[in-house]
Write an enzyme that holds these catalytic residues in place. Structure first.
Site, PDB file in Angstrom:
ATOM      1  CB  THR A 228       7.128  -2.600   1.054  1.00  0.00           C
ATOM      2  OG1 THR A 228       7.536  -2.930  -0.672  1.00  0.00           O
ATOM      3  CG2 THR A 228       7.659  -1.008   1.244  1.00  0.00           C
ATOM      4  CD  GLU A 246      -2.141  -4.165  10.261  1.00  0.00           C
ATOM      5  OE1 GLU A 246      -2.294  -4.100  11.861  1.00  0.00           O
ATOM      6  OE2 GLU A 246      -2.030  -4.277   9.328  1.00  0.00           O
ATOM      7  CB  CYS A 280      -2.683  -7.328   5.923  1.00  0.00           C
ATOM      8  SG  CYS A 280      -3.152  -6.801   7.455  1.00  0.00           S
ATOM      9  CD  GLU A 381       0.540 -10.082   2.658  1.00  0.00           C
ATOM     10  OE1 GLU A 381      -0.829 -10.139   3.982  1.00  0.00           O
ATOM     11  OE2 GLU A 381       1.222 -10.113   3.029  1.00  0.00           O
TER      12      GLU A 381
END
Length: 480
Positions: A228, A246, A280, A381
Site C-alpha cells: 500500500t 512506516e 510491524c 511479512e
C-alpha cells in the site's frame, strides 16, 4: 455506540451506517458513519481554510495548551478506552492499557515540543543575514491502521498539531469507534479552532485515495503494508507532497551462544505474539547459534504453547483474536503453506479446537525451523503468530542472514557480550535495534525503517520534521 464524521467543527452523519464487530465473539459493538470522497473533500477544504488563519499555525502556546488539555481529559477515561480498544481490536486488556498510557505520554511529549521549533540566523557576509525558519507544512492527511490505533494515531497527530499543521484523519474501519472515542475530548475543547482537526470514516478507500492525490494535502502520513505504501508513493507523485510512511517489517532476533535460552524464550514468545502477531515490529525470525538450536526449539516451542488464547477482557488471556475473520483466514492459509514446506514443524499453529473460540478470529501460534532464508515465510511479512527459527555458526553468518531481507524496520540482539551487542547492532540494516529486549518503543525515541520499511521517522523530535518546511529568509541591512 456510534461514530460520526467530524468536519469543520461539527459532527455529521454519513451515507448510512457500517457495523463494528468484536473480533473475539462476532458481537455487534455499534456502527460508524459511512463516508468516502465527498467527506474527504469537505474535510480537506476545512483544514486548508483553518491553516490560512494565523490563530493556529502561528500560535505555539495555544497548540501546547490544547495538547495538554487533551491529555488531561484522557486520564480519567483510561480504563474505559482500554476496554473499548480490546473489544474492537481484540488485543488483551493489559496491552490496551499500555497503549492508552503510551498514547497519553506521546501527547505530553509533543505538547512540550510545541513551543520549541527553533530556526537559525547567521551573518553570511558583512551586513547580510540569512534566517532559517521551521514552518508548519500545511494540511496533513493521516491514514491510521487498526493494530495499534491509539498510539499510531497520536504519534502522527500530536507532532502534526505541535508543528502547527491542520489535519484530516481517516481511521481504519475496524477500529473507527475507538478512534472517535479517543479523539472526542480533543474535539470538545473550546480552544481548538474549527477545521484544525477533521475526522471521516469509510468502509472503502475512496476518501483515503483523495487524501493521497489531493494537491491541497501537503503531508501524508501512513502506517501499513509496503504494498500500500508503494501505491501511495505512486499516486502522490504528481503533487510532490511530503510522505511519512512506516511500512512492513520482518524483525529478526539474533540469539548468541552465551544467551540464557530458557530465560529469554518466554520473552521472544511474547514479542512474536504481541497483538496476535499483528505488529510491524513483532518478532518474526529467531536466529540462534547452532550450539543452542535444540535448546531453543524446546524452550521456545513450550513458551508459545503455554500462552492462553481467549477474549482480551479475560484476565488470563495472552493472545487475542486477529482483527477479523478475513485476516484470520488469510494468515491461516499462509501458516499452513509454511508448515507444509518448511524443514521442521516444531509447533503446529492454526485454528483452535476449543469450541468456545469458534466464533472468534483466533489462531494458535506456529513455530517452524528452516535453513533457507530465501523461503517466502522468511522474506514476506505474515501478519500473524508465525515464528521461524534459523541457526547460524558465527557473527558474520548471523548478520548476513538478518540482512537478507527487503525490509529494515527493527531487530534485536541477545548476548551477554557488550562489545558484540554493539558491533552486531551497528552491522544490522534496521531503523531500531534492541539489545537483550524487543518491542521497547518510546515517545522520545525516533522509529522508522530502512529500505522497504518506509520513509521518515515517527516519535521523537525528528517526527516534527515530517510536518514542517524549512524557509530561508535573506536580508541585507548594510553596516555601520
Amino acid at each position: 455506540m456510534q461514530a460520526r464524521h467530524y468536519i469543520n467543527g461539527e459532527w455529521r452523519d454519513g451515507d448510512g451506517w457500517v457495523d463494528s464487530l468484536d473480533p473475539a465473539s462476532g458481537e455487534r459493538l455499534g456502527a460508524f458513519a459511512e463516508g468516502g470522497e465527498a467527506q474527504a473533500r469537505a474535510a480537506v477544504e476545512a483544514a486548508a481554510h483553518a491553516f490560512e488563519q494565523p490563530g493556529w499555525a502561528r500560535n505555539p502556546r495555544l497548540r501546547q495548551q490544547v495538547l495538554l488539555a487533551w491529555a488531561a481529559a484522557l486520564e480519567p477515561r483510561h480504563e474505559a478506552l482500554a476496554e473499548l480498544l480490546t473489544r474492537e481490536n481484540g488485543k488483551p486488556l493489559a496491552q490496551s492499557r499500555g497503549e492508552i498510557g503510551g498514547a497519553i505520554s506521546e501527547i505530553l511529549y509533543y505538547a512540550g515540543l510545541a513551543r520549541h521549533n527553533p530556526g537559525a540566523a547567521m551573518e553570511v557576509a558583512p551586513g547580510e543575514f540569512s534566517t532559517l525558519f521551521r514552518e508548519p507544512a500545511g494540511v496533513a492527511g493521516l491514514i491510521i491502521p487498526w493494530n495499534a490505533p491509539g498510539v499510531l494515531l497520536i504519534r502522527a497527530l500530536a507532532p502534526a498539531l505541535a508543528a502547527g499543521c491542520t489535519t484530516v484523519i481517516k481511521p481504519a474501519a475496524q477500529t473507527a469507534l475507538f478512534n472517535a472515542a479517543i479523539l472526542e475530548p480533543l474535539l470538545a475543547l473550546d480552544a481548538l479552532p474549527a477545521g484544525v482537526v477533521n475526522l471521516f470514516t469509510e468502509s472503502g478507500h475512496a476518501g483515503a485515495a483523495h487524501l493521497v492525490a489531493s494537491p491541497r494535502v501537503d503531508v501524508l502520513s501512513f502506517t501499513g503494508s509496503t504494498a500500500t505504501g508503494t501505491r501511495i508513493m505512486q499516486d502522490a507523485a504528481p503533487t510532490m507532497k511530503k510522505l511519512s510512511l512506516e511500512l512492513g517489517g520482518k524483525s529478526c532476533c539474533l540469539v548468541f551462544e552465551d544467551a540464557d535460552v530458557e530465560a529469554i524464550a518466554p520473552r521472544l514468545a511474547a514479542a512474536a505474539t504481541i497483538i496476535s502477531g499483528q505488529q510491524c515490529t513483532a518478532a518474526r525470525r529467531v536466529l540462534v547459534h547452532a550450539s543452542r538450536l535444540e535448546a531453543m526449539k524446546k524452550a521456545l516451542g513450550s513458551a508459545l504453547a503455554a500462552l492462553p488464547l481467549g477474549h482480551g477482557l479475560k484476565p488470563d488471556s495472552r493472545i487475542g483474536p486477529l482483527i477479523d475473520h478475513r485476516a484470520r483466514d488469510l494468515v491461516a492459509g499462509q501458516m499452513d503453506q509454511a508448515q507444509q514446506s518448511c524443514d521442521q514443524v516444531i509447533l503446529a499453529g492454526g485454528r483452535p479446537d476449543d469450541p468456545t473460540l469458534r466464533d472468534g478470529a483466533f489462531l494458535t501460534p506456529s513455530l517452524i525451523q528452516h535453513r533457507d532464508s530465501g523461503a517466502f515465510f522468511c522474506q514476506e511479512e505474515i501478519f500473524g503468530p508465525l515464528l521461524v527459527l534459523e541457526s547460524f555458526e558465527d557473527e558474520a553468518e548471523a548478520v548476513a542472514r538478518a540482512n537478507h531481507t527487503e525490509f529494515g524496520l527493527s531487530a534485536s540482539v541477545w548476548t551477554r557480550d557488550g562489545a558484540r551487542a554493539l558491533r552486531v547492532a551497528r552491522a544490522l540494516r534496521d531503523g531500531t535495534v534492541w539489545i537483550n529486549d524487543h518491542n521497547k518503543l518510546f515517545a522520545e525515541a525516533e522509529t522508522g525503517g530502512y529500505r522497504k520499511s518506509g520513509l521518515g521517522r515517527l516519535h521523537g523530535f525528528d517526527a516534527l520534521m515530517d510536518f514542517t518546511e524549512l524557509k530561508h529568509v535573506y536580508q541585507s541591512v548594510g553596516t555601520v
